[in-house]
Design an enzyme around this catalytic site. Structure first.
Site, PDB file in Angstrom:
ATOM      1  N   LYS A  49      10.850 -21.797 -55.867  1.00  0.00           N
ATOM      2  CA  LYS A  49      11.319 -21.096 -57.080  1.00  0.00           C
ATOM      3  C   LYS A  49      12.826 -21.256 -57.267  1.00  0.00           C
ATOM      4  O   LYS A  49      13.291 -21.614 -58.351  1.00  0.00           O
ATOM      5  CB  LYS A  49      10.969 -19.606 -56.972  1.00  0.00           C
ATOM      6  N   ASN A  50      13.588 -20.980 -56.208  1.00  0.00           N
ATOM      7  CA  ASN A  50      15.043 -20.961 -56.372  1.00  0.00           C
ATOM      8  C   ASN A  50      15.630 -22.343 -56.632  1.00  0.00           C
ATOM      9  O   ASN A  50      16.673 -22.466 -57.272  1.00  0.00           O
ATOM     10  CB  ASN A  50      15.706 -20.306 -55.158  1.00  0.00           C
ATOM     11  N   CYS A 143      21.128  -5.241 -60.238  1.00  0.00           N
ATOM     12  CA  CYS A 143      19.697  -5.403 -60.013  1.00  0.00           C
ATOM     13  C   CYS A 143      19.319  -4.568 -58.800  1.00  0.00           C
ATOM     14  O   CYS A 143      20.176  -3.986 -58.144  1.00  0.00           O
ATOM     15  CB  CYS A 143      19.324  -6.864 -59.837  1.00  0.00           C
ATOM     16  N   ARG A 148      25.486  -7.541 -57.079  1.00  0.00           N
ATOM     17  CA  ARG A 148      25.424  -8.986 -57.301  1.00  0.00           C
ATOM     18  C   ARG A 148      26.436  -9.475 -58.351  1.00  0.00           C
ATOM     19  O   ARG A 148      26.076  -9.931 -59.427  1.00  0.00           O
ATOM     20  CB  ARG A 148      23.998  -9.408 -57.670  1.00  0.00           C
ATOM     21  N   ASP A 336      15.850 -13.191 -47.845  1.00  0.00           N
ATOM     22  CA  ASP A 336      14.596 -13.207 -48.619  1.00  0.00           C
ATOM     23  C   ASP A 336      13.353 -13.102 -47.726  1.00  0.00           C
ATOM     24  O   ASP A 336      12.238 -13.021 -48.240  1.00  0.00           O
ATOM     25  CB  ASP A 336      14.512 -14.478 -49.473  1.00  0.00           C
ATOM     26  N   ARG A 428       7.122 -12.700 -60.389  1.00  0.00           N
ATOM     27  CA  ARG A 428       8.344 -13.501 -60.567  1.00  0.00           C
ATOM     28  C   ARG A 428       8.369 -14.666 -59.582  1.00  0.00           C
ATOM     29  O   ARG A 428       8.966 -15.691 -59.875  1.00  0.00           O
ATOM     30  CB  ARG A 428       9.585 -12.633 -60.303  1.00  0.00           C
TER      31      ARG A 428
END
Ligand code: UD1
Length: 464
Positions: A49-50, A143, A148, A336, A428
């Site tokens: 994803k990233n 968030c 961030r 993560d 997501r």
């Protein structure tokens, strides 16, 4: 010869009947998980994803059509595609492949409603500025896992010659002078921020002269982005080390590029195997991207073997040993994977300490694990976990993407039923989450919230 894929144009906005990606509808649904089923078989890993998010942003650098393969079908990717569409690009999709035609960039302003939902879409500021000499991108805002900020992105762009000011929540950046070209510079990052490294690396590809980014992030996704830019003709050395050197070129050309496998998705399923004391394989994934996690899994007693075809096999040890973990920038233990690994430690034999050093507010899942019968105490950035003999299924809500996945895999090991709420986080970042787990024997299903017994709904852990 391979058949020519049928590409479908993406023209819609999220929420419309023709929404581009993903297929899953996460609002107003929950996942019910019945724990205690052993897993067996193979779990396939999607594209990272990233990487995919930032590579899609990077297509803005090229005035031709780029083909990007192995794009995961996720809500976040849909949002990034929406940003590109809003900037005037043409995006066509066939399965996990996207063609992005950036020959015409008609707008320099990214839309607030998407940037506010997807922090990574702020990263288009670098390629937009490099390509057009001007960019207007709303601040991504706070968030659930911390403030961030984007100060490192902005300071780096200023070092490259951009004028930057804030106006009504929008970052306005432009390159003074008729040519509108950024100029190479030496940039030291106070912290090896992944996003700032990516923003500045992209911006520098079209700058005049040489840029050196010191104390750069070394994550595999940074290397993937560098390889994508190199495939378009960029001159980049040192990606994957803490010093990246970029020599600007006048323009970039079309390419056909495949995204690396998602190390965090793979890691999540490996921990699911360890938690349920099952033997499974997970892949494809580059095992070197998972070095710290695999080391920690072995320390807990799991047997981890690297197989052919980029698969990793995990099988249970006699017990789950307690271990201490500290999150750090790559190649340290990834933030993560912190919540998922904590799920495993709730069942360890003894006490473990998990220290979160990357984000200041990323231990909100502790309260939810405790709701499932875990024994965890919070002390600042540290969670002190006293292993318990079992977890009990409960209604829970994830505070962010990885916390949601962690609670779901904890549910696989818990006694009874866990009901996971707040699926907009999970969708997501995990493609076909329930299907992949069901295929290895897990018992779980997605149902509308309206079908859930109201007495079982959670009272805390709501959206923040
Ligand atoms: C990326 C990943 C995210 C991962 C994180 C850390 C994407 C889309 N997301 O996020 O999944 O958890 O890396 O591995 O790739 N910081 C500043 N100033 C800045 C930028 C960052 O202080 O200008 C701080 C942040 O607040 C945070 C730390 O640096 O405390 C790490 O953030 P960063 O590496 O930038 O994470 P992201 O790129 O946002």
């Amino acid at each position: 010869m391979a058949a020519t894929p049928v590409m479908t144009p993406l023209q819609s906005v999220i929420g419309s009947p023709n929404r581009p990606l993903p297929e899953a509808i996460s609002s107003e649904s929950v996942i019910e998980i019945w724990g205690g089923e052993p897993l067996s078989g193979h779990i396939p890993v999607s594209g990272a994803k990233n990487s995919a998010l930032v590579v899609l942003g990077g297509t803005l650098l090229c005035s031709e059509t780029c083909r990007v393969r192995n794009i995961p079908d996720l809500m976040d990717i849909g949002r990034m595609a929406e940003v590109l569409l809003a900037l005037g690009l043409k995006v066509n999709r066939a399965g996990h492949m996207l063609d992005v035609d950036a020959s015409h960039v008609s707008h320099s302003k990214a839309p607030y409603d998407i940037v506010s939902k997807l922090r990574a879409s702020f990263f288009v500021i670098g390629p937009l500025l490099a390509r057009l000499g001007v960019a207007r991108v709303p601040l991504p805002g706070g968030c659930a896992i911390g403030a961030r900020p984007v100060a490192l992105h902005i300071r780096g762009l200023q070092a490259l010659g951009a004028q930057v000011h804030m106006d009504h929540g929008v970052v306005h950046a432009y390159v003074p002078g008729a040519r509108g070209k950024l100029k190479g510079a030496k940039i030291y990052l106070d912290y090896p921020s992944v996003g700032a490294t990516e923003t500045l690396m992209m911006a520098a590809t079209l700058a005049e002269g040489e840029t050196v980014i010191e104390n750069a992030a070394q994550e595999p996704e940074v290397v993937d982005l560098a390889n994508f830019c190199i495939a378009m003709g960029a001159k980049i050395r040192g990606a994957g080390t803490n010093t990246i050197i970029i020599t600007g070129v006048p323009s970039l050309h079309a390419t056909d590029y495949s995204i690396i496998p998602d190390r965090i998705e793979a890691g999540t399923y490996l921990v699911a195997g360890a938690l349920t004391k099952s033997e499974i394989t997970v892949g494809p994934v580059d095992p070197s991207h998972l070095t710290p996690l695999l080391a920690k899994l072995r320390e807990t007693g799991s047997k981890v073997e690297i197989e052919e075809n980029m698969n990793i096999r995990i099988s249970p040890g006699e017990k789950i040993a307690s271990v201490d973990v500290q999150t750090l920038p790559y190649p340290g233990f990834p933030t993560d994977m912190q919540a998922q690994f904590m799920a495993l430690l709730t069942l360890a034999d003894g006490n473990s300490i998990v220290t979160e050093t990357v984000f200041e507010n990323r231990l909100q899942h502790v309260a939810e694990f405790n709701r499932m019968g875990a024994d965890i105490k919070l002390k600042g950035d540290c969670a002190v976990i006293r292993g318990v003999s079992h977890l009990s299924g409960a209604p829970v809500t994830g505070s962010d993407l990885r916390a949601s996945a962690a609670l779901a895999i904890a549910g696989l090991a818990a006694k009874g039923k866990t009901t996971l709420h707040g699926l907009h986080h999970l969708d997501r970042g995990y493609e076909r989450f329930e299907e992949k787990l069901r295929n290895v024997g897990a018992k779980l299903r997605r149902i509308p919230l309206s079908e859930v017994d109201s007495a079982a709904q959670p009272t805390i852990g709501a959206e923040n």
